[in-house]
Write an enzyme that holds these catalytic residues in place. Structure first.
Site, PDB file in Angstrom:
ATOM      1  N   MET A 262      -7.414 -39.262  13.032  1.00  0.00           N
ATOM      2  CA  MET A 262      -7.744 -40.565  13.848  1.00  0.00           C
ATOM      3  C   MET A 262      -8.521 -41.359  12.912  1.00  0.00           C
ATOM      4  SD  MET A 262      -8.192 -41.884  16.635  1.00  0.00           S
ATOM      5  CE  MET A 262      -8.831 -43.446  16.696  1.00  0.00           C
ATOM      6  N   GLU A 297      -4.041 -43.250   8.263  1.00  0.00           N
ATOM      7  CA  GLU A 297      -5.275 -43.531   8.741  1.00  0.00           C
ATOM      8  C   GLU A 297      -5.909 -44.410   7.886  1.00  0.00           C
ATOM      9  OE1 GLU A 297      -5.470 -42.305  11.574  1.00  0.00           O
ATOM     10  OE2 GLU A 297      -3.791 -40.811  11.318  1.00  0.00           O
ATOM     11  N   GLU A 319       0.034 -49.323  15.742  1.00  0.00           N
ATOM     12  CA  GLU A 319       0.632 -48.134  15.246  1.00  0.00           C
ATOM     13  C   GLU A 319       2.100 -48.381  14.484  1.00  0.00           C
ATOM     14  OE1 GLU A 319      -0.821 -45.543  15.064  1.00  0.00           O
ATOM     15  OE2 GLU A 319      -2.309 -45.703  16.450  1.00  0.00           O
TER      16      GLU A 319
HETATM   17  N1  HT7 Z   1      -4.542 -43.515  16.284  1.00  0.00           N
HETATM   18  C1  HT7 Z   1      -4.589 -42.219  16.628  1.00  0.00           C
HETATM   19  C2  HT7 Z   1      -3.785 -41.768  17.864  1.00  0.00           C
HETATM   20  C3  HT7 Z   1      -4.602 -41.014  18.811  1.00  0.00           C
HETATM   21  C4  HT7 Z   1      -5.104 -39.568  18.848  1.00  0.00           C
HETATM   22  C5  HT7 Z   1      -5.432 -39.073  17.517  1.00  0.00           C
HETATM   23  C6  HT7 Z   1      -5.870 -37.845  17.691  1.00  0.00           C
HETATM   24  C7  HT7 Z   1      -6.219 -37.169  19.034  1.00  0.00           C
HETATM   25  C8  HT7 Z   1      -5.827 -37.685  19.967  1.00  0.00           C
HETATM   26  C9  HT7 Z   1      -5.422 -39.169  19.924  1.00  0.00           C
HETATM   27  N2  HT7 Z   1      -4.959 -40.029  20.695  1.00  0.00           N
HETATM   28  C10 HT7 Z   1      -4.409 -40.991  20.018  1.00  0.00           C
HETATM   29  C11 HT7 Z   1      -3.708 -41.346  15.245  1.00  0.00           C
HETATM   30  C12 HT7 Z   1      -3.045 -42.379  14.562  1.00  0.00           C
HETATM   31  O1  HT7 Z   1      -1.989 -42.966  15.161  1.00  0.00           O
HETATM   32  O2  HT7 Z   1      -3.322 -42.715  13.514  1.00  0.00           O
HETATM   33 ZN    ZN Z   2      -1.723 -44.444  13.925  1.00  0.00          ZN
END
Ligand code: HT7
Ligand code: ZN
Length: 874
Positions: A262, A297, A319
């Site tokens: 994340m 990330e 994304e």
């Molecule tokens: N943008 C994040 C997407 C994401 C996520 C990550 C971890 C746990 C729950 C989550 N819900 C959405 C990850 C990324 O695309 O980089």
């Molecule tokens: Zn992402």
């Protein structure tokens, strides 16, 4: 559960300028104090403050210093509303949560005794009441207070501005993020961790502090993540002129995590799987995953954080673009043209294996969806991988320099804003003076387009024409589609195997990018001296299914000569797929199983062509997967598919035994392990050779696998050997598995591999999986562990999962229900396993429907699972 529609978007009535958060961290009772300075949004007509909150105990609420009573606000489900507030408002809110009870891993939770957060998409509302939507961007200051001994490390976004001691063995740290951000990018960590750190000189001369935080005992596994982070920073400076905007950038690894990682501003939180690596515990695939996810990330810092999404329907804005960027990063890190092509081939494989089926199933949705019940269900291969393809097509249409100009304009226009996919497309169009109006359909229409090609050669006129006709199957809610704007890269091969120079408008060199914008269009080539073999859709220039009646001879010609490595690979895949499907029918009808010498010879030629990179040879020799085969059949027969594929693998193992053995020996990588692409490619080819040899198991092959297992100097070789033994049904497989577990039982990520290998093994029945679930190391609570056993079985072992007695489906239903009670996000991923149930024989369909209905009947079903199951049954 309520459906949310993209067209219902309205701007927020109130904006937030600053947020001050105070956390008194305690696993059972964390107190969160929040002070928000808010003002009316001039772009909104509404006069109401709306704060989202879930699973919170509201202790106090004050507006401009005055406590609000029950009559001053309303709580409607997850919304707290304050009607007719003044123009400028300071809200003070106090809430209590219980992180130790939070098994969803969404919001603030405890993992292995430490605190972590996950706020995307709508997790922040589990921490405090807030306008938890991405178009509300505010500056955050965060004060963390916690027991010093238990939680010596206190981290949040941005810069550390103060820290110190408190009474009762507690301490504090205050963090300030200089950039405004939406709440989904908030993060905190309070933990017992150690870090590898380094100062890194940025292009503008500033020094940034880079840290990778892990549990003690894992510090010997952080080098590759750190190196990948430095490479990512450099790459974004060079390729896109984008610099790190913070003085400090942290990566924290956590063992309990719903997804890969994340991109919280300055404080990325990662699944340990995408951080921890050394040669003893991680495979080449793991290393590549770390590089890609660290890059992904980090790249979000600009594409996602500095410029974010107006609403969650625009998710692919960040994304799709960021996946495209991480794909380009990984390709550039390899550097060679052939290495680049291999990364492209892997992307095509992912699309066909996962995205095309999604686009043809009950959950099909456009890259920019029109509606959802639960946004977490839309973090999909369509939004991510097809979204990246859409961005890639834009680059193909405007060229690499044009794409950079478009990116520059996008940041010039939108830095600090929350915007839409249209804003991105418009920046690309305006920077390049291109009309990209029709291109919008890639965002709004679901389904994989089918492009049929017909060709005609006129020897007298020396002209060659290709006529394309496009169509797109109906998808839920979209019965009819309009033509897409499709870039189709084309080359023509002469009988000598060389590219012909192309006499076509706009073409120079040997590849022309044709732009298909209508249902049917013909493109003419002049000065074509002989009947060519067409190489269509080079580099997989669009995410479509290409239908062209290639003869075997043409495919063999392309497989031997195409200068475009992706289409060269593609020709081999077509040759293999035709044979696999014919054999599948033969298995089903009890016919004779035979594999022609022509195909074997073509495989031999590639296998032994030392002029080709080993990694390309590995890709070219890999057969289409069982899932890809299933997608080609009108009625799927999983056991016949498995038997046919096994037959081809065994036949290759037998007939090419000598060559496979030679390549096995020639591609050993003695000496110290290195994850670089060339070494990984050699290991890949060597281990593919081993797997074919073990598919036709004679004593020598098993001995070879056993020796490799015993002497492996790295995890890539160890796992490949063990899989060889397991799949060959060797007597030595069980003791090897035991030894493997004994050696690595303290390494959670390796134990995951141990479960996954067994779950995917052809001999592993539902009953065996149930037995494995009783193992002391198994738990449903840890997503990686649940994925390693249950998801691997339901996804990577189709012949057993689809057992005719329906036992696999009954097992699946039980696990979806059990997981849903703990973690709906993970459960609803598993719920997707039966998406394609209508494509199986009636008897299997009946069993699957029963299982789906069992889950649907669950009384306490989450919105997440309910949405997936009801769409499957609709
Ligand atoms: N943008 C994040 C997407 C994401 C996520 C990550 C971890 C746990 C729950 C989550 N819900 C959405 C990850 C990324 O695309 O980089
Ligand atoms: Zn992402």
């Amino acid at each position: 559960s309520q459906t949310i529609y993209r067209n219902d978007y309205t701007p927020p009535a109130y904006l937030v300028d600053t947020v001050e958060l105070g956390f008194d961290l305690d696993p059972a009772r964390t107190i969160v104090a929040s002070r928000l300075t808010m003002r009316r949004n001039p772009d909104s007509e509404r006069a109401e403050i709306e704060l989202y909150g879930e699973n919170l105990e509201l202790v106090a609420l004050r507006m401009n210093g005055k406590p609000l009573g029950k009559r001053d606000y309303r709580i409607d489900g997850n919304l707290l509303r304050i009607a007719n507030p003044p123009q400028d408002v300071t809200l003070e809110i106090e809430t209590i949560t219980a992180p130790e009870k939070n098994t969803t891993l969404n919001g603030l939770y405890v993992s292995n005794g430490s605190f972590f957060t996950q706020c995307e998409a709508e997790g922040f509302r589990n921490i405090t009441y807030f306008p938890d939507r991405p178009d509300v961007m505010a500056k955050f200051t965060v004060m963390l207070r916690a027991d010093k001994q238990k939680y010596p490390v206190l981290l949040s976004n941005g810069n550390l501005i103060e820290e110190g001691e408190l009474d009762d063995g507690r301490h504090f740290a205050k963090w300030e993020d200089p950039f405004k951000k939406p709440s989904y990018l908030f993060a905190l960590v309070a933990a017992q961790l150690v870090c590898q750190e380094e100062t890194f000189r940025l292009k503008d001369g500033r020094d940034a502090l880079l840290q990778v935080w892990v549990e003690e005992g894992n510090l010997d596994k952080t080098d590759y993540a750190m190196q990948s982070l430095k490479n990512s920073i450099r790459w974004d400076e060079e390729r896109f002129g984008l610099e790190l905007d913070l003085d400090r950038f942290m990566i924290v690894a956590v063992g309990d995590f719903n997804m890969g990682a994340m991109e919280n501003k300055g404080l990325n939180i990662f699944n340990t799987k995408f951080v921890l690596a050394n040669p003893r515990v991680a495979t080449d695939v793991d290393y590549a995953g770390i590089e890609a996810v660290v890059g992904h990330e980090y790249f979000h810092n600009w594409t996602g954080n500095r410029v974010t999404c107006r609403d969650w329907f625009q998710l692919s804005l960040k994304e799709g673009l960021t996946v495209f960027r991480d794909q380009e990063f990984s390709a550039d890190m390899i550097g060679t043209a052939s290495g680049r092509a291999v990364t492209r081939i892997e992307q095509v494989r992912t699309l066909r294996q996962a995205q095309f089926p999604e686009d043809a199933g009950p959950m099909a949705h456009p890259v920019r969806p029109d509606s959802f019940v639960e946004i977490n269900n839309f973090y999909t291969v369509t939004v991510y991988e097809k979204g990246a393809e859409v961005v890639r097509m834009l680059q193909t249409l405007v060229g690499r320099d044009g794409f950079r100009k478009g990116m520059d304009l996008y940041f010039e226009r939108h830095d600090g804003q929350a915007v839409t996919c249209d804003d991105f497309r418009n920046a690309m169009a305006d920077a390049n003076q291109r009309d990209l109006i029709l291109f919008e359909r890639w965002y709004s229409q679901a389904g994989t387009p089918i492009v049929k090609a017909r060709t005609q050669y006129d020897a007298d006129a020396k002209t060659y024409s290709i006529t394309f006709t496009q169509s797109c199957p109906a998808t839920p809610g979209q019965p009819k589609k309009l033509p897409f704007h499709i870039p189709i890269a084309v080359g023509l091969l002469g009988a000598d195997g060389r590219d012909m120079p192309l006499g076509q408008d706009g073409a120079n060199g040997s590849t022309a990018v044709l732009e298909l914008t209508e249902e049917t269009q013909t493109f003419n080539f002049t000065g074509v001296g002989e009947q060519p073999t067409p190489s269509i859709l080079r580099d997989f220039s669009a995410p479509v299914v290409l239908e062209y009646d290639y003869t075997d001879l043409e495919l063999l010609h392309l497989f031997s000569h195409d200068s475009d490595p992706v289409n060269r690979w593609e020709a081999g895949q077509r040759l293999a797929m035709q044979r696999l499907l014919r054999l599948t029918s033969a298995v089903a009808s009890g016919g004779k199983l035979e594999l022609d010498a022509t195909f074997i010879d073509a495989m031999r030629k590639i296998l032994t062509d030392d002029g080709l990179d080993p990694s390309f040879r590995e890709q070219a020799l890999l057969l289409p997967s069982e899932t890809m085969m299933a997608e080609q059949m009108s009625v799927v027969n999983p056991q016949a598919i498995n038997a046919a594929r096994q037959f081809v693998r065994a036949t290759i193992g037998t007939t090419l035994r000598t060559e496979l053995m030679q390549q096995y020996l020639a591609n050993m990588t003695p000496g110290e392990y290195s994850p670089d692409a060339l070494s990984a490619g050699r290991r890949g080819l060597k281990n593919l050779a081993l797997s074919y040899l073990a598919a036709a198991p004679d004593a020598d092959a098993i001995e070879l696998a056993q020796a490799q297992f015993d002497n492996a100097g790295n995890m890539t070789d160890r796992v490949a050997a063990l899989i060889g033994l397991i799949h060959a049904g060797a007597d030595s497989a069980a003791p090897a598995l035991q030894a493997f577990y004994a050696d690595f039982e303290k390494e959670a990520l390796v134990v995951d591999k141990w479960f996954a290998m067994q779950a995917a093994a052809p001999a592993t029945t539902v009953k065996a999986v149930r037995e494995l679930m009783k193992h002391r190391a198994f738990t449903l609570k840890n997503p990686n562990r649940a994925r390693s056993l249950i998801f691997s079985f339901c996804g990577a072992n189709p012949a057993q999962f689809h057992a005719p007695d329906g036992s696999g489906y009954a097992f699946w239903a039980e696990q979806v229900i059990a997981l849903d009670a703990l973690n709906p996000q993970v459960a609803s991923r598993l719920a997707r396993s039966l998406d394609r149930w209508r494509r199986y024989a009636p008897a299997l369909q009946g069993q699957m429907k029963k299982a789906l209905q069992k889950v649907a009947g669950g009384k306490k079903l989450s919105n997440d699972v309910r949405e997936v199951i009801s769409k499957a049954l609709a």
